[in-house]
Write a protein that holds these residues in place. Structure first.
Motif, PDB file in Angstrom:
ATOM      1  N   ARG A   1      14.966  36.553  58.781  1.00 47.13           N
ATOM      2  CA  ARG A   1      15.579  37.706  58.094  1.00 47.13           C
ATOM      3  C   ARG A   1      16.418  38.567  59.043  1.00 47.13           C
ATOM      4  O   ARG A   1      17.220  39.365  58.615  1.00 47.13           O
ATOM      5  N   LEU A   2      16.181  38.391  60.324  1.00 50.62           N
ATOM      6  CA  LEU A   2      16.879  39.224  61.322  1.00 50.62           C
ATOM      7  C   LEU A   2      18.387  38.945  61.269  1.00 50.62           C
ATOM      8  O   LEU A   2      18.806  37.796  61.230  1.00 50.62           O
ATOM      9  N   ASP A   3      19.162  40.007  61.262  1.00 50.91           N
ATOM     10  CA  ASP A   3      20.615  39.872  61.199  1.00 50.91           C
ATOM     11  C   ASP A   3      21.128  39.166  62.463  1.00 50.91           C
ATOM     12  O   ASP A   3      20.991  39.692  63.564  1.00 50.91           O
ATOM     13  N   PRO A   4      21.722  37.971  62.318  1.00 47.73           N
ATOM     14  CA  PRO A   4      22.187  37.255  63.515  1.00 47.73           C
ATOM     15  C   PRO A   4      23.285  38.001  64.259  1.00 47.73           C
ATOM     16  O   PRO A   4      23.504  37.784  65.450  1.00 47.73           O
ATOM     17  N   PHE A   5      23.957  38.906  63.557  1.00 44.87           N
ATOM     18  CA  PHE A   5      25.034  39.661  64.199  1.00 44.87           C
ATOM     19  C   PHE A   5      24.502  40.710  65.179  1.00 44.87           C
ATOM     20  O   PHE A   5      25.264  41.233  65.991  1.00 44.87           O
ATOM     21  N   LEU A   6      23.187  41.020  65.090  1.00 44.10           N
ATOM     22  CA  LEU A   6      22.601  41.952  66.068  1.00 44.10           C
ATOM     23  C   LEU A   6      22.791  41.385  67.473  1.00 44.10           C
ATOM     24  O   LEU A   6      23.172  42.091  68.406  1.00 44.10           O
ATOM     25  N   ILE A   7      22.523  40.085  67.578  1.00 50.68           N
ATOM     26  CA  ILE A   7      22.613  39.425  68.880  1.00 50.68           C
ATOM     27  C   ILE A   7      24.085  39.352  69.315  1.00 50.68           C
ATOM     28  O   ILE A   7      24.419  39.689  70.454  1.00 50.68           O
ATOM     29  N   GLU A   8      24.932  38.947  68.387  1.00 47.72           N
ATOM     30  CA  GLU A   8      26.351  38.799  68.732  1.00 47.72           C
ATOM     31  C   GLU A   8      26.974  40.140  69.101  1.00 47.72           C
ATOM     32  O   GLU A   8      27.815  40.214  69.998  1.00 47.72           O
ATOM     33  N   SER A   9      26.568  41.184  68.390  1.00 46.58           N
ATOM     34  CA  SER A   9      27.158  42.487  68.708  1.00 46.58           C
ATOM     35  C   SER A   9      26.753  42.915  70.121  1.00 46.58           C
ATOM     36  O   SER A   9      27.560  43.492  70.846  1.00 46.58           O
ATOM     37  N   ALA A  10      25.512  42.592  70.515  1.00 46.80           N
ATOM     38  CA  ALA A  10      25.089  42.920  71.883  1.00 46.80           C
ATOM     39  C   ALA A  10      25.869  42.086  72.901  1.00 46.80           C
ATOM     40  O   ALA A  10      26.184  42.579  73.984  1.00 46.80           O
ATOM     41  N   TYR A  11      26.196  40.850  72.532  1.00 50.60           N
ATOM     42  CA  TYR A  11      27.018  40.025  73.440  1.00 50.60           C
ATOM     43  C   TYR A  11      28.397  40.658  73.637  1.00 50.60           C
ATOM     44  O   TYR A  11      28.922  40.676  74.745  1.00 50.60           O
ATOM     45  N   THR A  12      28.972  41.166  72.534  1.00 50.10           N
ATOM     46  CA  THR A  12      30.305  41.773  72.668  1.00 50.10           C
ATOM     47  C   THR A  12      30.242  43.037  73.527  1.00 50.10           C
ATOM     48  O   THR A  12      31.263  43.499  74.032  1.00 50.10           O
ATOM     49  N   MET A  13      29.028  43.600  73.650  1.00 51.46           N
ATOM     50  CA  MET A  13      28.879  44.787  74.503  1.00 51.46           C
ATOM     51  C   MET A  13      28.609  44.403  75.947  1.00 51.46           C
ATOM     52  O   MET A  13      28.385  45.270  76.795  1.00 51.46           O
ATOM     53  N   GLY A  14      28.561  43.103  76.183  1.00 54.44           N
ATOM     54  CA  GLY A  14      28.443  42.633  77.551  1.00 54.44           C
ATOM     55  C   GLY A  14      27.031  42.371  78.034  1.00 54.44           C
ATOM     56  O   GLY A  14      26.814  42.232  79.237  1.00 54.44           O
ATOM     57  N   PHE A  15      26.070  42.296  77.130  1.00 56.98           N
ATOM     58  CA  PHE A  15      24.690  42.066  77.566  1.00 56.98           C
ATOM     59  C   PHE A  15      24.388  40.575  77.669  1.00 56.98           C
ATOM     60  O   PHE A  15      24.898  39.774  76.879  1.00 56.98           O
ATOM     61  N   SER A  16      23.549  40.230  78.640  1.00 53.08           N
ATOM     62  CA  SER A  16      23.193  38.825  78.852  1.00 53.08           C
ATOM     63  C   SER A  16      22.160  38.404  77.802  1.00 53.08           C
ATOM     64  O   SER A  16      21.595  39.243  77.099  1.00 53.08           O
TER      65      SER A  16
END
Lengths: 348, 283
Positions: free
Chosen positions: B176-191
Motif C-alpha cells: 500500500r505504500l506509495d512507491p513515489f515516496l521512495i522516488e521523491s527522496a531519490y530526486t532529493m538526492g538521498f541514497s
C-alpha cells in the motif's frame, strides 16, 4: 551539478519497458526560464519522459543534455531538479515544515537556516499557518502547496510537475496553476509539467508538446497548436474538434456517406492515396448555409454559448446553435478558415 | 433502550458478550484456579489463598526465567523484523506472478505445525542426516556432533518459524505504500540506505510495530521449539508451565501463567509508550 543552467535537452530519446516502446524518437529542448507542458492522452508516454528528465528512468537509447553536458547517466541527485509527483508523495510521518525541510537535510545545513528556508517557502506558498500540522490533517490544496514548496526547497533550476493539479476542484486548480506560473516567473526557473488537460496546458505554458502513442505530434505555443495543427491527431485533440469523413473530387470535399458537398476549393494539409480525408472543425466554424445534414439530438446552454449536439453520418458533433427554432434536422456549411483537412491516417 | 436504538447497540452488545465468554470468564476461572490449593491425590480444592504466587516469588528463580524469556522473545522479534522488512520490500517489488509464488511459499511454510517444524530442523541439524554431517563429509568442519540441542539452533528455528508470519503481515502494508515516496527522496538526492532508514521505516512504523507485537505474542507462549531444539538451560518459561501441568500441579502452573501474562502486559505497555506514539520532529 552546474551552477549555471543552460537548459535541458533530449536527443533521440527512446524508452522501452518489457519490450514495449513507451516513447521513441524524442527530440526536445527546454530553455532556461521556460514553462513547457507535455500534453497528451493517458498512456502516451508523458510521465515516462518526465522521469527521463528527472533521472528516475534511464532512456534505452538517446541522450539527455544539460547545456553541453551529457547527463544521461547522472542520478536524480545530480540532476538539479525538483519534482512534484501525481500522488504528491508527501512523507506521512513528517509534518508540513519537516516535509519541506527534508531535502535540505542532505545539504547538512544548520537547523535554524533549514527552518528559515522552509518557512520562507511556506510563506511563498501561503501556508505558513499549517507549518506544524501533520500531513494527514491538511486539505488537498494545502498538500499540493507543500509538495511544490518541498520540490523548490533545494533551489532547483528545473521543476518537474507530474499532473500536479488533477485531483483538485476547478477553482483550486485554476488558483494553483496561476500561482505556479507566478512563482516560476519570480524564481526564473524552468518548469516542465505533464498534463492531459488542454486548458491547464494552454493557460500556463510558453510551449506545449503534444504527444501521442510515445511520439511527439507537434511542439509549439498554445496559439500555434490551435491555429495551425500539423497532424490529424493535434487537429482533433486540441480544441476537441468535430470530425467528418470525406473524399476529394475536383478540389471539392464531399461527405463519404451522403456525397453532400462539404467544401469547395480545398487544399488538404496531407494528401491521401486512398482519397479518404478527415475534416476537423470547432463548433464555431459552422455557418448556416451549406449542404451537410445532421439530426439534432439535444441543445445545451454551455454557459452562454448555446450549442447543438447532432448526429452526422454516424458521428456525434457539437455545433454553435444557429437555429433558435430547434428543428429536428439541420443543414449547415463550414467556415473554411477554421477547418483543417487531413488524409485519414488509419486508411493510409 | 428503545427498538430503534437496538440495531445500533447490537454489535457492541455482541462484542461485550464475546469478551465475557472468550476472555473474562476463562481468565476469572484461571485466576480462581491459581489461588486454589488442591489435594495432589484427588485433585479437589482444599483451600484458597495466595500460596502459589508466594511460591513463585519465594526466590528470584522464576523472575529470572520470565526476564530471560521476555528478553529472548524480544531478541527473536527484533531479528525477525530486521529480516522481514527488507525481504518483504523485495517481494513487494516483484511482478505479480513472482510475488504470488512467494506468498504461496510463505503460506505453505505456515501450514506446518510447530512440532513438524521443530522435528524437521532436528533432522536438518543432526549429524547423522543433516547439515553438520554433510559439512563433515565434505571436510569443511570436523567432529561428529549434531548442532542441536543448543541455544543458536533454538533461536534460528524460532526466527524461521516467525519470519513467514511477519512477512505475510507486513506485505499488504508495504504494497500500500506509495512507491513515489521512495522516488521523491531519490530526486532529493538521498541514497538507497538513507531512503530505507529515513523514509521507509518511519512510514511503515505502524505496521512494523503491529507485526512486532504479534511476533512477540506468538513466541512468548511457545514451548515446542524451545524444548525440542534448546538445552534445558535455554528453555522458555512456557516449558515450565507445561511441566507443572503435566505433573498435575495445575494451580501453580496457572499462577506462573499469570505472572508471565503480567510481565507481557508490562512489556507491551512500555513498548506502546516508546514506539506507539506518532513521532514529532523537533526541528
Amino acid at each position: 551539478m552546474s551552477q549555471v543552467f543552460d537548459g535541458i535537452s533530449l536527443r533521440d530519446v527512446a524508452v522501452e519497458l518489457d519490450g514495449n516502446a513507451i516513447v521513441q524518437g524524442i527530440n526536445l529542448e527546454f530553455a532556461p526560464g521556460s514553462f513547457t507542458s507535455l500534453l497528451g492522452p493517458s498512456g502516451c508516454g508523458k510521465t515516462t519522459l518526465l522521469r527521463v528528465l528527472a533521472g528516475l528512468q534511464q532512456p534505452s537509447t538517446g541522450t539527455v543534455y544539460s547545456g553541453d553536458e551529457n547527463i544521461t547517466e547522472n542520478t536524480p541527485a545530480q540532476r538539479d531538479c525538483g519534482m512534484v509527483f501525481q500522488t504528491l508523495a508527501l512523507f506521512p510521518h513528517l509534518n508540513v515544515i519537516d516535509n519541506v525541510m527534508f531535502p535540505l537535510r542532505r545539504l547538512k545545513l544548520p537547523t535554524t537556516s533549514m527552518r528559515e528556508r522552509a518557512l520562507d517557502l511556506l510563506r511563498m506558498m501561503h501556508i505558513e499557518d499549517v507549518a506544524v500540522q501533520p500531513i494527514d490533517k491538511i486539505s488537498g490544496g494545502q498538500a499540493q502547496r507543500v509538495a511544490i514548496a518541498r520540490a523548490l526547497a533545494q533551489g532547483p533550476h528545473l521543476l518537474l510537475l507530474d499532473e500536479p493539479f488533477s485531483a483538485l476542484d476547478a477553482e483550486l486548480r485554476d488558483e494553483l496553476r496561476t500561482e505556479i506560473r507566478v512563482i516560476q516567473k519570480k524564481l526564473g526557473i524552468s518548469v516542465v509539467m505533464v498534463t492531459h488537460d488542454q486548458e491547464e496546458a494552454f493557460t500556463v505554458s510558453d510551449k506545449v508538446v503534444v504527444m501521442n502513442a510515445g511520439c511527439i505530434e507537434q511542439v509549439g505555443s498554445p496559439s500555434t497548436l490551435v491555429l495551425s495543427p500539423e497532424t490529424q491527431f493535434v487537429a482533433k485533440f486540441v480544441g476537441r474538434r468535430n470530425e467528418i469523413n470525406c473524399y476529394l473530387n475536383d478540389g471539392c470535399l464531399y461527405q463519404s456517406q451522403t456525397s453532400k458537398l462539404v467544401a469547395s476549393d480545398v487544399t488538404p494539409t496531407t494528401v491521401s492515396e486512398s482519397n479518404k480525408y478527415k475534416v476537423y472543425f470547432a463548433p464555431d466554424a459552422v455557418v448556416g448555409s451549406g449542404e451537410i445534414e445532421a439530426n439534432v439530438l439535444f441543445h445545451r446552454d454551455a454557459g452562454g454559448f448555446p450549442q447543438i449536439c447532432a448526429r452526422c453520418c454516424g458521428a456525434t458533433i457539437w455545433l454553435k446553435n444557429l437555429w433558435p427554432d430547434s428543428p429536428e434536422t439541420i443543414q449547415f456549411g463550414l467556415d473554411m478558415t477554421k477547418v483543417f483537412v487531413f488524409s485519414d491516417k488509419q486508411c493510409e | 433502550m428503545n427498538k430503534q436504538q437496538l440495531p445500533i447497540a447490537a454489535p457492541h452488545l455482541l462484542l461485550v458478550l464475546y469478551c465475557i465468554i472468550v476472555s473474562f470468564a476463562p481468565l476469572l476461572f484461571l485466576f480462581t484456579t491459581s489461588v486454589s490449593t488442591t489435594d495432589p491425590l484427588t485433585g479437589q480444592v482444599i483451600s484458597y489463598g495466595l500460596n502459589n504466587f508466594q511460591e513463585v516469588f519465594y526466590d528470584t528463580y522464576y523472575a529470572v526465567q520470565i526476564a530471560y524469556t521476555v528478553g529472548l522473545v524480544s531478541a527473536i522479534t527484533v531479528v525477525t523484523l530486521s529480516m522481514a522488512v527488507p525481504l518483504t520490500l523485495a517481494i513487494a517489488k516483484l511482478k505479480n506472478v513472482a510475488r504470488s509464488a512467494w506468498v504461496v511459499m510463505l503460506l505453505a511454510s505456515l501450514a506446518l505445525s510447530e512440532v513438524l517444524t521443530a522435528f524437521a530442523w532436528q533432522l536438518l541439524l543432526s549429524h547423522s542426516s543433516g547439515i553438520p554431517g554433510w559439512l563433515s563429509y565434505l571436510g569443511i568442519i570436523s567432529g561428529d556432533k549434531s548442532w542441536w540441542p543448543s541455544f543458536p539452533a533454538m533461536f534460528v528455528v524460532m526466527v524461521y518459524f516467525s519470519l513467514p508470519i511477519a512477512m505475510i503481515l507486513l506485505l499488504p502494508a508495504i504494497r500500500r505504500l506509495d512507491p513515489f515516496l521512495i522516488e521523491s527522496a531519490y530526486t532529493m538526492g538521498f541514497s538507497k540506505i538513507a531512503v530505507f532508514f529515513l523514509i521507509l521505516i518511519p512510514s511503515l512504523r505502524g505496521p512494523i510495530f503491529q507485526t512486532a507485537i504479534l511476533t512477540f505474542l506468538l513466541n512468548i507462549g511457545g514451548f515446542v521449539i524451545s524444548q525440542q531444539l534448546g538445552k534445558p538451560s535455554d528453555w522458555m518459561f512456557a516449558v515450565f508451565i507445561a511441566d507443572f501441568m503435566r505433573t498435575f500441579n495445575v494451580p501453580f502452573a496457572v499462577a506462573l501463567s499469570f505472572c508471565l501474562l503480567i510481565a507481557v502486559l508490562l512489556c507491551l505497555a512500555v513498548a506502546n509508550l516508546i514506539f506507539g506514539r506518532k513521532p514529532v520532529e523537533t526541528r
